[in-house]
Design an enzyme around this catalytic site. Structure first.
Site, PDB file in Angstrom:
ATOM      1  N   HIS A  49       0.833  -1.204   0.000  1.00 22.12           N
ATOM      2  CA  HIS A  49       0.000   0.000   0.000  1.00 22.12           C
ATOM      3  C   HIS A  49       0.867   1.253   0.000  1.00 22.12           C
ATOM      4  CE1 HIS A  49      -2.765   2.867   2.224  1.00 22.12           C
ATOM      5  NE2 HIS A  49      -3.505   2.484   1.204  1.00 22.12           N
ATOM      6  N   HIS A  91      -1.422  10.076  -2.818  1.00 21.07           N
ATOM      7  CA  HIS A  91      -2.692   9.748  -2.180  1.00 21.07           C
ATOM      8  C   HIS A  91      -3.572  10.965  -1.931  1.00 21.07           C
ATOM      9  CE1 HIS A  91      -5.442   9.047   1.209  1.00 21.07           C
ATOM     10  NE2 HIS A  91      -5.660   7.906   0.581  1.00 21.07           N
TER      11      HIS A  91
HETATM   12  O1  G3P Z   1      -6.714   1.433  -2.334  1.00 22.35           O
HETATM   13  C1  G3P Z   1      -7.050   0.706  -1.185  1.00 22.35           C
HETATM   14  C2  G3P Z   1      -6.811   1.611  -0.099  1.00 22.35           C
HETATM   15  O2  G3P Z   1      -5.623   2.245  -0.454  1.00 22.35           O
HETATM   16  C3  G3P Z   1      -7.919   2.594   0.001  1.00 22.35           C
HETATM   17  O3  G3P Z   1      -7.613   3.548   0.876  1.00 22.35           O
HETATM   18  O4  G3P Z   1      -7.364   5.922   1.160  1.00 22.35           O
HETATM   19  O5  G3P Z   1      -5.402   4.452   1.353  1.00 22.35           O
HETATM   20  O6  G3P Z   1      -6.383   4.922  -0.851  1.00 22.35           O
HETATM   21  P1  G3P Z   1      -6.639   4.754   0.605  1.00 22.35           P
HETATM   22 CA    CA Z   2      -5.322   3.573  -2.492  1.00 17.77          CA
END
Ligand code: G3P
Ligand code: CA
Length: 373
Positions: A49, A91
């Site tokens: 992530h 992000h």
């Molecule tokens: O993309 C899955 C997860 O990353 C969703 O949350 O806000 O971290 O993009 P976010």
């Molecule tokens: Ca994401």
């Protein structure tokens, strides 16, 4: 064999009441594994992530390089577009949290990313914030790290011995009309759509080497229109404009000590609402869902529990995989995986690889040193 037939077969083969809980777990794992095989996606999936973002500043070169070297299946990124039309990995829709924009462009400190050219974004320091926020993981070389283009993330994915896939989210897609088309053009140009490149290995050789993800129904439809043969995941969220929640107080009204505690109490309004949302995803091209999870220790990535066993059942019964976000601890992996989760988004790919009994040869800190950070 259909998923329903597979469930029936397993339940027939293992009779008796003592085995009911083990049977349920085995069934969900078998179902998920079968679905993943059909889609050409690793099972269980390790999705880094924003890269190895526990160990290095999110969405920067060291974060993605470490994730690749650890052996993560996918490099996850949030896609946005600059004022001059370049695709980048970032992000937040503003720059304040993870850059020195307030120093460099004080008059535009709160402006959206879309109001900056790539050259302006490339002039920002996207690493020092991490050193200040996490002194225990700080490294002098993180200072001055740059925001990456999608091209640069692809270069990293292609550049080592391990060949991870790409797991790309259209972030705030309403702010970037046409970004789905731009993404298709870039992936085509880089040879990531269609057949894998000759001699490809690892996830890069699999049909699911790119997975597209979005929270927005409209963007899922556009992704499906542009790239019908590329796997897609609908990310799940509870609340206005998303899956209907049971009525309740706002966070401010609730008196809860943390947002995590507030989110953990949220519930879907009904099973029917949840099921209808999942069926819509399936009908519009999704091969899976990306539900939020409520984490044992709370924290700022702990949200509503949308990975209840019945929810994963609803997804699996309709042929959809379950990739849950964003889970970093062994306690949570052990608690959530048996519910029928087919992979996790994680800031700590090294911990998830350990849980899945695929430990990396080197720890993130050693890799960072080796990479020159
Ligand atoms: O993309 C899955 C997860 O990353 C969703 O949350 O806000 O971290 O993009 P976010
Ligand atoms: Ca994401």
């Amino acid at each position: 064999m259909t998923i329903t037939a597979l469930r029936t077969l397993i339940r027939t083969l293992i009779p008796g009441t003592l085995l009911v809980s083990q049977l349920a777990l085995a069934t969900e794992a078998d179902v998920g594994q079968t679905l993943a095989r059909q889609a050409g996606i690793p099972w269980p999936a390790v999705i880094a992530h924003r890269g190895a973002s526990f160990d290095a500043p999110e969405s920067t070169a060291p974060a993605y390089l470490v994730a690749r070297e650890l052996g993560a299946d996918y490099l996850e990124l949030d896609l946005q577009r600059t004022k001059d039309g370049q695709l980048i990995a970032l992000h937040d829709d503003t720059l304040e949290r993870t850059t020195d924009v307030a120093k460099r462009f004080p008059e535009r400190a709160k402006a959206p990313v879309s109001q900056f050219t790539l050259a302006e974004l490339k002039s920002l320091d996207a690493g020092s914030w991490f050193n200040q926020a996490h002194p225990d993981r700080a490294r002098p070389k993180f200072a001055g790290l740059r925001i990456l283009t999608l091209d640069e993330v692809i270069d990293i994915a292609e550049g080592g011995r391990n060949k991870p896939g790409l797991y790309i989210e259209t972030k705030q897609p309403k702010l970037f009309p046409g970004i789905e088309r731009d993404l298709k053009a870039k992936l085509t140009q880089r040879g990531w759509l269609g057949k894998p490149k000759a001699g490809a290995t690892g996830v890069a050789a699999m049909p699911g080497r790119v997975i597209l993800q979005t929270f927005e129904k409209g963007s899922l439809e556009l992704l499906q229109k542009e790239m019908p043969d590329t796997p897609k995941i609908l990310l799940l969220w509870l609340g206005d404009d998303y899956i209907p929640a049971k009525p309740g107080p706002t966070y401010a009204e609730s008196g809860e000590a943390s947002k995590a505690a507030y989110y953990a109490k949220q519930q879907v309004r009904s099973e029917g609402d949840f099921t209808a949302w999942i069926e819509w995803a399936k009908a519009h091209g999704a091969i899976g869902i990306g539900p939020s999870a409520a984490l044992e220790e709370g924290g700022d990535q702990s949200y509503a529990d949308l990975v209840k066993p019945w929810m994963n059942d609803v997804a699996h019964e309709r042929g959809l995989l379950v990739h849950a976000y964003t889970v970093d601890s062994a306690v949570d992996y052990a608690r959530l995986a048996p519910r029928g989760v087919d992979g996790f988004f994680s800031n700590r790919a090294a911990e998830l690889l350990k849980f899945y009994e695929r430990p990396a040869k080197q720890a993130p800190a050693a890799l960072l040193k080796q990479l020159g950070y």
